[in-house]
Design a protein around this motif. Structure first.
Motif, PDB file in Angstrom:
ATOM      1  N   GLU A 141       0.916  -1.357  -0.166  1.00 43.05           N
ATOM      2  CA  GLU A 141      -0.028  -0.022   0.138  1.00 43.05           C
ATOM      3  C   GLU A 141       0.796   1.314   0.119  1.00 43.05           C
ATOM      4  N   GLN A 142       1.795   1.209   0.758  1.00 40.83           N
ATOM      5  CA  GLN A 142       2.535   2.387   0.943  1.00 40.83           C
ATOM      6  C   GLN A 142       3.326   2.888  -0.555  1.00 40.83           C
ATOM      7  N   ALA A 143       3.750   1.487  -0.945  1.00 44.27           N
ATOM      8  CA  ALA A 143       4.541   1.893  -2.264  1.00 44.27           C
ATOM      9  C   ALA A 143       3.824   2.351  -3.387  1.00 44.27           C
ATOM     10  N   PHE A 144       2.373   1.742  -3.575  1.00 40.66           N
ATOM     11  CA  PHE A 144       1.531   2.333  -4.564  1.00 40.66           C
ATOM     12  C   PHE A 144       1.000   3.776  -4.154  1.00 40.66           C
ATOM     13  N   THR A 145       0.690   3.979  -3.014  1.00 42.58           N
ATOM     14  CA  THR A 145       0.069   5.237  -2.677  1.00 42.58           C
ATOM     15  C   THR A 145       1.288   6.118  -2.570  1.00 42.58           C
ATOM     16  N   GLY A 146       2.527   5.985  -2.594  1.00 44.48           N
ATOM     17  CA  GLY A 146       3.550   6.765  -2.496  1.00 44.48           C
ATOM     18  C   GLY A 146       3.794   7.274  -3.998  1.00 44.48           C
ATOM     19  N   GLY A 148       1.247   7.471  -6.286  1.00 49.63           N
ATOM     20  CA  GLY A 148       0.167   8.114  -6.653  1.00 49.63           C
ATOM     21  C   GLY A 148      -0.863   7.371  -7.129  1.00 49.63           C
ATOM     22  N   TYR A 149      -0.991   6.038  -6.851  1.00 50.33           N
ATOM     23  CA  TYR A 149      -1.816   5.254  -7.462  1.00 50.33           C
ATOM     24  C   TYR A 149      -3.232   5.031  -6.327  1.00 50.33           C
ATOM     25  N   ARG A 150      -4.150   4.692  -6.985  1.00 49.81           N
ATOM     26  CA  ARG A 150      -5.468   4.666  -6.206  1.00 49.81           C
ATOM     27  C   ARG A 150      -5.444   3.206  -5.413  1.00 49.81           C
ATOM     28  N   TRP A 151      -5.497   3.083  -4.110  1.00 51.33           N
ATOM     29  CA  TRP A 151      -5.506   2.164  -3.290  1.00 51.33           C
ATOM     30  C   TRP A 151      -6.931   1.747  -2.765  1.00 51.33           C
ATOM     31  N   LEU A 152      -7.424   0.663  -2.676  1.00 50.42           N
ATOM     32  CA  LEU A 152      -8.848   0.286  -2.423  1.00 50.42           C
ATOM     33  C   LEU A 152      -8.565  -0.651  -1.342  1.00 50.42           C
ATOM     34  N   ASP A 153      -9.688  -0.553  -0.232  1.00 49.88           N
ATOM     35  CA  ASP A 153      -9.576  -1.623   0.826  1.00 49.88           C
ATOM     36  C   ASP A 153     -10.061  -2.768   0.781  1.00 49.88           C
ATOM     37  N   ALA A 154     -10.671  -3.027  -0.462  1.00 49.57           N
ATOM     38  CA  ALA A 154     -11.180  -4.507  -0.815  1.00 49.57           C
ATOM     39  C   ALA A 154     -11.794  -4.154  -2.392  1.00 49.57           C
ATOM     40  N   ASP A 155     -12.046  -5.547  -2.603  1.00 54.07           N
ATOM     41  CA  ASP A 155     -12.505  -5.552  -4.114  1.00 54.07           C
ATOM     42  C   ASP A 155     -13.780  -5.044  -4.671  1.00 54.07           C
ATOM     43  N   PRO A 156     -13.991  -4.089  -5.208  1.00 52.38           N
ATOM     44  CA  PRO A 156     -15.250  -3.186  -5.615  1.00 52.38           C
ATOM     45  C   PRO A 156     -16.162  -4.213  -6.391  1.00 52.38           C
ATOM     46  N   PHE A 157     -15.592  -5.293  -7.101  1.00 52.65           N
ATOM     47  CA  PHE A 157     -16.563  -6.003  -7.670  1.00 52.65           C
ATOM     48  C   PHE A 157     -16.848  -7.441  -6.943  1.00 52.65           C
ATOM     49  N   ALA A 158     -16.625  -7.522  -5.694  1.00 55.77           N
ATOM     50  CA  ALA A 158     -16.716  -8.626  -4.991  1.00 55.77           C
ATOM     51  C   ALA A 158     -18.148  -9.274  -4.905  1.00 55.77           C
ATOM     52  N   ASP A 159     -19.087  -8.486  -4.992  1.00 55.19           N
ATOM     53  CA  ASP A 159     -20.618  -9.196  -5.131  1.00 55.19           C
ATOM     54  C   ASP A 159     -21.188  -9.453  -6.520  1.00 55.19           C
TER      55      ASP A 159
END
Length: 221
Positions: A141-146, A148-159
């Motif tokens: 998470e630190q590498a991606f957000t550092g 500027g990438y968008r980090w999600l807490d969970a899969d938005p398509f899980a359902d």
């Protein structure tokens, strides 16, 4: 650029630790061989009887060599499962199993982890990659957000996922065939084969993930 990978102690230590542990285990079995031959219910009696017939020091040398070789094979398999992730402002590169997966910044809309899997999503919601590793979620998470990438807490398509069944009617025949082959690979614990088949399924516009040896899928929107 930020690189996330296993620590040097793990990356190099396995080549010492695994052969040593393998040698110790086989040597221990050698020491117990005489006792084991008295247990008629114990499997592979012929092997242990053969061990007791080999004179010293050859039996000890052979036990240590076989154990170290087995440990070396384990280290090789372990090393193949390790993944490194390179994140820069303009691209992301995953390295695993002697393979490199390279994605430009404009291909990636968001990133998240699910269990031990790192998932990259495209702007259309397609899964660009879903690769397993033991890398720290916090470090990823630190590498991606550092960068500027968008980090999600969970899969938005899980359902949107549904359990795959033989000849799923909403999937093409070739995709169902890949799922069938992948089910066999999973049942035989052929992890790399299962991962490669999942990549082939994703190329055909279908996302796939596993839960307790069951395959789940969603079709890209």
């Amino acid at each position: 650029m930020t690189t996330v990978q296993e620590t040097a102690a793990v990356r190099y230590g396995i080549w010492v630790l695994c052969p040593v542990l393998g040698a110790a285990v086989v040597w221990g079995l050698k020491l117990a061989a005489v006792w084991i031959t008295t247990l008629r219910w114990f499997p592979f009696q012929g092997v242990f009887e053969l061990v007791t017939d080999i004179p010293e020091p050859w039996v000890t040398i052979a036990a240590l060599a076989v154990g170290a070789l087995g440990g070396g094979v384990l280290a090789l398999l372990w090393a193949a499962e390790m993944m490194s992730v390179e994140v820069s402002h303009d691209r992301v590169r995953l390295k695993k199993d002697d393979k490199i997966f390279d994605f430009g910044r404009n291909q990636i809309e968001s990133v998240f982890t699910e269990g031990k899997q790192l998932v990259l999503l495209s702007p259309s919601g397609a899964e660009l990659a879903r690769e397993s590793s033991d890398l720290s979620r916090a470090r990823l998470e630190q590498a991606f957000t550092g960068q500027g990438y968008r980090w999600l807490d969970a899969d938005p398509f899980a359902d949107d996922y549904r359990m795959w069944v033989e000849h799923a009617p909403d999937l093409p025949a070739d995709v169902n065939a890949l799922f069938t082959a992948r089910r066999k690979a999973i049942s035989k614990y052929e992890h790399e084969e299962a991962a490669e088949l999942a990549r082939e399924i994703r190329k055909r516009g279908v996302c796939v993930k596993d839960e307790k040896k069951r395959q789940y899928y969603r079709c890209e929107r």
